[in-house]
Design a protein around this motif. Structure first.
Motif, PDB file in Angstrom:
ATOM      1  N   THR A 153       0.858  -1.183   0.000  1.00 12.03           N
ATOM      2  CA  THR A 153       0.000   0.000   0.000  1.00 12.03           C
ATOM      3  C   THR A 153       0.896   1.235   0.000  1.00 12.03           C
ATOM      4  OG1 THR A 153      -0.052   0.171   2.413  1.00 12.03           O
ATOM      5  CG2 THR A 153      -1.755  -1.202   1.367  1.00 12.03           C
ATOM      6  N   PRO A 154       0.381   2.373  -0.435  1.00 13.71           N
ATOM      7  CA  PRO A 154       1.196   3.594  -0.398  1.00 13.71           C
ATOM      8  C   PRO A 154       1.727   3.896   1.007  1.00 13.71           C
ATOM      9  CG  PRO A 154      -0.735   3.959  -1.752  1.00 13.71           C
ATOM     10  CD  PRO A 154      -0.909   2.612  -1.099  1.00 13.71           C
TER      11      PRO A 154
ATOM     12  N   TRP B 143      12.916   0.572  -6.260  1.00 15.03           N
ATOM     13  CA  TRP B 143      12.080  -0.472  -6.844  1.00 15.03           C
ATOM     14  C   TRP B 143      12.938  -1.392  -7.685  1.00 15.03           C
ATOM     15  CZ3 TRP B 143       7.464  -0.812  -4.839  1.00 15.03           C
ATOM     16  CH2 TRP B 143       6.838   0.324  -4.358  1.00 15.03           C
ATOM     17  N   VAL B 144      12.724  -2.698  -7.522  1.00 12.31           N
ATOM     18  CA  VAL B 144      13.456  -3.699  -8.280  1.00 12.31           C
ATOM     19  C   VAL B 144      12.459  -4.703  -8.851  1.00 12.31           C
ATOM     20  CG1 VAL B 144      15.180  -5.537  -8.153  1.00 12.31           C
ATOM     21  CG2 VAL B 144      15.499  -3.447  -6.829  1.00 12.31           C
ATOM     22  N   LEU B 145      12.626  -5.042 -10.120  1.00 14.65           N
ATOM     23  CA  LEU B 145      11.793  -6.068 -10.753  1.00 14.65           C
ATOM     24  C   LEU B 145      12.655  -7.285 -10.996  1.00 14.65           C
ATOM     25  CD1 LEU B 145       9.122  -6.952 -12.092  1.00 14.65           C
ATOM     26  CD2 LEU B 145      10.048  -6.053 -14.241  1.00 14.65           C
ATOM     27  N   ARG B 146      12.204  -8.420 -10.500  1.00 16.22           N
ATOM     28  CA  ARG B 146      12.890  -9.696 -10.745  1.00 16.22           C
ATOM     29  C   ARG B 146      12.110 -10.464 -11.788  1.00 16.22           C
ATOM     30  NH1 ARG B 146      15.491 -12.321  -5.646  1.00 16.22           N
ATOM     31  NH2 ARG B 146      14.968 -14.079  -6.923  1.00 16.22           N
TER      32      ARG B 146
ATOM     33  N   TYR C 237      12.226   5.567  -4.820  1.00 11.69           N
ATOM     34  CA  TYR C 237      11.052   6.197  -4.234  1.00 11.69           C
ATOM     35  C   TYR C 237      11.535   7.437  -3.495  1.00 11.69           C
ATOM     36  CZ  TYR C 237       6.986   6.893  -1.272  1.00 11.69           C
ATOM     37  OH  TYR C 237       5.898   7.437  -0.643  1.00 11.69           O
ATOM     38  N   PRO C 238      10.919   8.571  -3.595  1.00 10.77           N
ATOM     39  CA  PRO C 238       9.593   8.867  -4.124  1.00 10.77           C
ATOM     40  C   PRO C 238       9.569   9.304  -5.586  1.00 10.77           C
ATOM     41  CG  PRO C 238      10.355  10.753  -2.889  1.00 10.77           C
ATOM     42  CD  PRO C 238      11.434   9.708  -2.804  1.00 10.77           C
ATOM     43  N   ASP C 239      10.736   9.318  -6.270  1.00  8.21           N
ATOM     44  CA  ASP C 239      10.738   9.700  -7.692  1.00  8.21           C
ATOM     45  C   ASP C 239       9.816   8.802  -8.502  1.00  8.21           C
ATOM     46  OD1 ASP C 239      12.603  11.642  -7.084  1.00  8.21           O
ATOM     47  OD2 ASP C 239      14.312  10.378  -7.627  1.00  8.21           O
ATOM     48  N   VAL C 240       9.801   7.524  -8.155  1.00  3.53           N
ATOM     49  CA  VAL C 240       8.903   6.556  -8.790  1.00  3.53           C
ATOM     50  C   VAL C 240       7.958   6.055  -7.704  1.00  3.53           C
ATOM     51  CG1 VAL C 240       8.759   4.357  -9.997  1.00  3.53           C
ATOM     52  CG2 VAL C 240      10.682   5.886 -10.442  1.00  3.53           C
ATOM     53  N   GLY C 241       6.707   6.409  -7.822  1.00  7.30           N
ATOM     54  CA  GLY C 241       5.710   6.001  -6.833  1.00  7.30           C
ATOM     55  C   GLY C 241       5.246   4.567  -7.058  1.00  7.30           C
ATOM     56  N   LEU C 242       4.386   4.105  -6.165  1.00  8.60           N
ATOM     57  CA  LEU C 242       3.890   2.736  -6.232  1.00  8.60           C
ATOM     58  C   LEU C 242       3.151   2.463  -7.543  1.00  8.60           C
ATOM     59  CD1 LEU C 242       3.362  -0.027  -4.948  1.00  8.60           C
ATOM     60  CD2 LEU C 242       1.429   0.995  -3.724  1.00  8.60           C
TER      61      LEU C 242
ATOM     62  N   ALA D 127       5.628   2.374 -10.440  1.00  9.54           N
ATOM     63  CA  ALA D 127       6.447   1.155 -10.379  1.00  9.54           C
ATOM     64  C   ALA D 127       5.652  -0.040 -10.889  1.00  9.54           C
ATOM     65  CB  ALA D 127       6.934   0.906  -8.960  1.00  9.54           C
ATOM     66  N   ARG D 128       4.384  -0.113 -10.517  1.00 11.89           N
ATOM     67  CA  ARG D 128       3.532  -1.215 -10.987  1.00 11.89           C
ATOM     68  C   ARG D 128       3.338  -1.161 -12.497  1.00 11.89           C
ATOM     69  NH1 ARG D 128      -0.962  -0.968  -6.134  1.00 11.89           N
ATOM     70  NH2 ARG D 128       0.173  -2.328  -4.687  1.00 11.89           N
ATOM     71  N   THR D 129       3.164   0.047 -13.035  1.00  7.27           N
ATOM     72  CA  THR D 129       2.989   0.201 -14.480  1.00  7.27           C
ATOM     73  C   THR D 129       4.246  -0.220 -15.225  1.00  7.27           C
ATOM     74  OG1 THR D 129       1.443   2.028 -14.135  1.00  7.27           O
ATOM     75  CG2 THR D 129       2.460   1.847 -16.315  1.00  7.27           C
TER      76      THR D 129
END
Length: 119
Positions: free
Chosen positions: A7-8, A37-40, A55-60, A63-65
């Motif tokens: 959650t935010p 944020w890291v994508l595996r 974060y906070p440059d890239v929000g939740l 990051a999901r998008t």
């Protein structure tokens, strides 16, 4: 696969550690409180990790998008890291390295032997 577990509020208050949002997206919080944020993902049987921003440059939501786009590419057999050119955009170029000795002024280079004799 459970997705969207963060959650935010959790993102902004999380202590040091790794927090999974699902689908390979995770928030990594360092001991200093820095968040990234890291994508595996797996491509051709090889596990990869890709940074999506801090974060906070890239929000939740962002990051999901981003994770969704890169997840789709990896499912199609496209390595998103290579597609972005992250590895090839910074080739090793020794010609860019400037030796420090070349930056010594010529008048200083002429005095250096004298400095050693008097030193």
């Amino acid at each position: 696969m459970a997705i969207h577990r963060l959650t935010p509020r959790k993102v902004s208050t999380a202590g040091p550690g790794k927090y999974e949002d699902g689908g390979g997206l995770r928030l990594v919080v360092s001991n200093t409180g820095a968040r990234k944020w890291v994508l595996r993902f797996t491509i051709s049987g090889k596990r990869r990790e890709m940074g999506l921003g801090s974060y906070p440059d890239v929000g939740l939501a962002d990051a999901r998008t981003r994770a969704s786009v890169y997840r789709q590419q990896s499912s199609e057999g496209i390595d998103p890291i290579e597609k972005l050119g992250v590895l090839s955009s910074r080739p090793y170029r020794p010609s860019l390295l400037v030796p420090l000795v070349l930056s010594v002024p010529t008048d200083m280079a002429g005095r250096m032997p004298n400095m050693r004799d008097n030193g």
